[in-house]
Scaffold this motif. Structure first.
Motif, short mmCIF file in Angstrom:
data_model
loop_
_atom_site.label_atom_id
_atom_site.label_comp_id
_atom_site.label_asym_id
_atom_site.label_seq_id
_atom_site.Cartn_x
_atom_site.Cartn_y
_atom_site.Cartn_z
N ALA A 1 -29.64 45.93 68.20
CA ALA A 1 -28.45 46.31 67.44
C ALA A 1 -27.74 47.51 68.06
CB ALA A 1 -28.84 46.63 66.00
N PRO A 2 -26.45 47.36 68.39
CA PRO A 2 -25.73 48.46 69.03
C PRO A 2 -25.13 49.45 68.04
CG PRO A 2 -24.34 46.52 68.95
CD PRO A 2 -25.66 46.12 68.33
N ASP A 3 -25.05 49.07 66.77
CA ASP A 3 -24.43 49.94 65.78
C ASP A 3 -25.03 49.65 64.41
OD1 ASP A 3 -22.85 47.77 64.45
OD2 ASP A 3 -21.80 47.74 66.38
N PRO A 4 -24.74 50.50 63.44
CA PRO A 4 -25.35 50.34 62.12
C PRO A 4 -25.01 49.02 61.43
CG PRO A 4 -24.47 52.56 62.35
CD PRO A 4 -24.00 51.79 63.54
N VAL A 5 -23.78 48.54 61.58
CA VAL A 5 -23.37 47.31 60.90
C VAL A 5 -24.20 46.13 61.40
CG1 VAL A 5 -21.49 45.67 60.54
CG2 VAL A 5 -21.03 48.13 60.45
#
Length: 491
Positions: A96-100
């Motif tokens: 996962a590259p970001d929280p979303v």
């Protein structure tokens, strides 16, 4: 289908035990890794709540439907599909590259678990003759107890070890080779089995129930970060008519001879309705506790992830010590056992409140003692709750009631993360704005939540007084649900 004999049955048991261990480990390990996730992705408080609540909500929403999918299409087939999906979604969480993206993949991971977990019990039944089946379920319960103990420590170890510079991502990567080994063995040794009749899937009912939960969770978890927008309160209000629509649809489905997610007629049974409310409150208090405790330990007291896991360990040990005794005593003590366990948990939170609120950094044993006491209370209550409730439900409805109780416990877990998280982060924000140092700010925030958890346990104990005096013996129909809950929520 006839039971499998010899080494094939043993390997089949090992496969489902590995998968169950992995799923429970993933549910417990995340709380210790949460601060590292926040730092690595620049995630806020809402993301941390969603990583826990999104997974448990999706798992709970998928359990009943997943069980019926296995009944209809084959438990071996659905188990392996769920296991493969769990591996893929675990890799997606790790990447996962970001929280979303992390939150979305955690929800997908929970749905995969909802496919995989319900098949375990049917596979054990089809793999073992009745004479040895109890030992197989005993091994299952022991493995879940081990996972609850291993989760906090392994999470801290993996985060602190920073293997290949992956940091917190290793808690998800570790699932991939484990699941791959399970798939290889499962394809070779797992027996196939189906239900005698054709299972009917209530997908619209499951969707309405999940929508009602989201209408509550979304504004509670995101409201503070979004400035409490007006439409958040509209969503909260909408949860009432959506729930009413769900119950109306389920009632009509029952009248047509269908198989609903929840039979509204069961709500007229006092033991069941009281049990649902008690389960929601009980697991709602547990759901938020370990996430908020981990934040306090790591951000407030400055402990490492491994040190935080070591602090949490006595809770899991206490639960493991009393869970077996709790199951054995339930047939005689019934609701008295549940009330006692819930009040012990309330007392443990009060003890912890006195330790935390002083403002000084508490020593290991000051934290470990109330946590150990809390674990003892959990072990007395959690494994037996479903069986005590089912003692007051007509035998023909035991399966549906057990599934609904398990699902409500998961949903209560998710809602507890949202509701108590609001109080924690609001207090933290106020203390930080006032210039309080981290230890004081996180101590005040954690202290603000603990009385609410005490209230949850006391309210659950009051509702448990309405349950049957005695539990049925651990019957085959209810045994898997009871065993699973006993090991599930220990971290």
């Amino acid at each position: 289908m006839a039971a499998v004999s010899g080494s094939s049955a043993v390997v089949a048991l090992v496969v489902v035990l590995i998968a169950s261990f992995m799923e429970l480990l993933d549910a417990t390990i995340i709380t210790v890794a949460a601060p590292a996730i926040a730092e690595g992705l620049g995630a806020g408080a809402a993301t941390l709540q969603w990583t826990v609540a999104g997974y448990t909500l999706a798992l709970g929403a998928g359990l009943i439907t997943g069980g019926r999918v296995g009944d209809q299409f084959g438990r071996r087939r659905v188990f392996l599909i769920g296991l493969a999906a769990f591996a893929v979604t675990s890799a997606a969480c790790a990447l996962a590259p970001d929280p979303v993206v992390l939150v979305v993949t955690r929800v997908a991971q929970g749905l995969a678990g909802g496919l995989m977990v319900p098949q375990v019990f049917g596979i054990i039944r089809s793999s073992f003759a009745p004479a040895v089946r109890a030992k197989a379920f005993g091994a299952y319960g022991a493995v879940l107890g081990l996972a609850s103990v291993a989760g906090p420590l392994l999470g801290g170890l993996l985060v602190d070890a920073d293997v290949f510079g992956l940091g917190w991502r290793t808690i998800f990567w570790v699932n991939v080779p484990v699941a791959a080994a399970g798939l290889v063995l499962g394809l070779r040794f797992l027996p196939e089995s189906n239900a005698a009749g054709r299972a009917r899937l209530d997908l619209p009912g499951a969707a309405l129930a999940a929508l009602a939960a989201v209408c509550v969770l979304l504004p509670l978890v995101q409201g503070r970060e979004w400035g409490w927008p007006w439409w958040g309160f509209v969503l909260l209000a909408l949860s009432v008519p959506v729930t009413a629509l769900f119950l109306r649809r389920e009632r009509r489905l029952v009248a047509r001879g269908g198989q609903p997610v929840l039979d509204p007629g069961l709500l007229r049974v006092r033991a069941f309705s009281s049990g649902l409310a008690a389960s929601a409150l009980f697991f709602g208090a547990i759901g938020s506790f370990f996430l908020l405790l981990s934040l306090y330990l790591q951000y407030g007291t400055g402990r490492s992830a491994l040190e935080a896991g070591a602090v949490i360990l006595p809770y899991a040990v206490g639960s493991t010590l009393t869970s077996g005794a709790g199951v054995q005593l339930a047939a005689r003590a019934g609701r008295r056992l549940l009330v006692t366990g819930s009040l012990i948990l309330a007392a443990s939170q009060l003890l912890l409140l006195f330790v935390v609120r002083g403002g000084a950094e508490p020593a290991y044993w000051q934290l470990a003692l109330p946590l150990f006491v809390g674990g003892l209370g959990l072990g007395l209550t959690s494994p037996s709750l479903v069986n005590v409730v089912l003692a007051g439900v007509p035998a023909r409805d035991a399966g549906a009631a057990g599934g609904a109780l398990t699902t409500v416990g998961q949903v209560g877990n998710a809602v507890g993360v949202a509701v108590l998280g609001v109080g924690f982060f609001a207090s933290l924000e106020a203390s930080s704005a006032a210039g309080s140092p981290p230890l004081a700010a996180y101590g005040e925030a954690f202290s603000a939540v603990l009385p609410w958890q005490v209230a949850f346990y006391v309210a659950a104990a009051a509702l448990m007084l309405l349950l049957p005096k005695h539990a049925h013996a651990l019957a085959e129909a209810s045994e898997p649900t009871a065993v699973r809950r006993g090991g599930k929520r220990c971290g």
